[in-house]
Scaffold this active site. Structure first.
Site, PDB file in Angstrom:
ATOM      1  N   CYS A  57      -5.424   0.771   6.326  1.00 52.02           N
ATOM      2  CA  CYS A  57      -5.608   2.235   6.307  1.00 52.02           C
ATOM      3  C   CYS A  57      -6.831   2.682   5.518  1.00 52.02           C
ATOM      4  O   CYS A  57      -7.135   3.868   5.485  1.00 52.02           O
ATOM      5  CB  CYS A  57      -4.352   2.918   5.779  1.00 52.02           C
ATOM      6  SG  CYS A  57      -4.051   2.683   4.017  1.00 52.02           S
ATOM      7  N   CYS A  81       0.858  -1.182   0.000  1.00 52.92           N
ATOM      8  CA  CYS A  81       0.000   0.000   0.000  1.00 52.92           C
ATOM      9  C   CYS A  81       0.896   1.234   0.000  1.00 52.92           C
ATOM     10  O   CYS A  81       1.809   1.341   0.824  1.00 52.92           O
ATOM     11  CB  CYS A  81      -0.902  -0.013   1.228  1.00 52.92           C
ATOM     12  SG  CYS A  81      -1.897   1.479   1.415  1.00 52.92           S
ATOM     13  N   CYS A 138      -7.646  -5.335 -10.328  1.00 52.40           N
ATOM     14  CA  CYS A 138      -7.270  -4.265 -11.246  1.00 52.40           C
ATOM     15  C   CYS A 138      -6.855  -3.062 -10.398  1.00 52.40           C
ATOM     16  O   CYS A 138      -7.695  -2.411  -9.779  1.00 52.40           O
ATOM     17  CB  CYS A 138      -8.474  -3.955 -12.127  1.00 52.40           C
ATOM     18  SG  CYS A 138      -8.147  -2.844 -13.471  1.00 52.40           S
ATOM     19  N   CYS A 162       0.168   3.163   3.762  1.00 57.95           N
ATOM     20  CA  CYS A 162       0.626   2.612   5.052  1.00 57.95           C
ATOM     21  C   CYS A 162       1.712   1.550   4.943  1.00 57.95           C
ATOM     22  O   CYS A 162       2.295   1.165   5.945  1.00 57.95           O
ATOM     23  CB  CYS A 162      -0.561   2.067   5.833  1.00 57.95           C
ATOM     24  SG  CYS A 162      -1.210   0.483   5.232  1.00 57.95           S
ATOM     25  N   CYS A 222      -7.261  -1.020   1.119  1.00 58.62           N
ATOM     26  CA  CYS A 222      -6.296  -1.544   2.080  1.00 58.62           C
ATOM     27  C   CYS A 222      -7.043  -1.832   3.376  1.00 58.62           C
ATOM     28  O   CYS A 222      -7.769  -0.976   3.888  1.00 58.62           O
ATOM     29  CB  CYS A 222      -5.186  -0.532   2.313  1.00 58.62           C
ATOM     30  SG  CYS A 222      -4.005  -1.030   3.587  1.00 58.62           S
TER      31      CYS A 222
END
Length: 167
Positions: free
Chosen positions: A116, A64, A136, A67, A113
């Protein structure tokens, strides 16, 4: 047991999934450029065929971009021809959150995510075996860590962040 220990959720790979505080999100977002902020925080989408990871071929983990939580292993990446980096499975089932998205006159599954809550992209049921899924992704929603390199520990939570990912 303390209240914070009782509410801590850990993924199967051992990552702390406790959501960052509002102040931590603000600090994490300070490194983002305007386009990454628009996509991760405001649920935007980058244009196809422009993202840095669409044709990327290195071995490692995609994390991510806000985070640092690991999301995908490069070995699950495939060329979908869609113009966005595509994966057939996540690195850990607990690292991705799924939400119904009925925007733009269609029903899709948005992925965020799990730690976060940043917008990552969408998942579709038209991918390759073994899962049949196509995650995607927006390139700016991710960062990349080459095999053998330590994972980011942007929240200062210690291991397994800060260590290479063990496949």
């Amino acid at each position: 047991m303390s209240d914070s220990a009782a509410t801590t959720k850990t993924s199967a790979l051992g990552f702390d999934l406790t959501p960052p505080t509002a102040d931590q999100i603000k600090t994490l977002a300070s490194h983002l450029d305007p386009e990454a902020r628009r996509i991760l925080l405001d649920h935007g989408t980058e244009p196809p065929f422009c993202g840095k990871f669409d044709e990327y071929e290195e071995d490692g983990a995609y994390t991510c971009n806000l985070c640092g939580l690991p999301l995908f292993d490069s070995r699950a990446k495939f060329h979908s021809g869609s113009g966005w980096p595509s994966f057939y499975q996540g690195i850990d089932k607990d690292h991705i959150r799924y939400l119904r998205d009925s925007s733009h006159g269609m029903v899709r599954t948005e992925i965020r995510c799990a730690r976060c809550d940043s917008h990552l992209g969408h998942v579709f049921e038209d991918g390759p075996r073994p899962t049949g899924r196509r995650y995607c992704m927006n390139s700016v929603a991710m960062d990349f860590v080459p095999d053998g390199q330590p994972l980011p520990d942007r929240l200062g939570r210690g291991t397994p962040e800060g260590e290479p990912l063990k496949a």
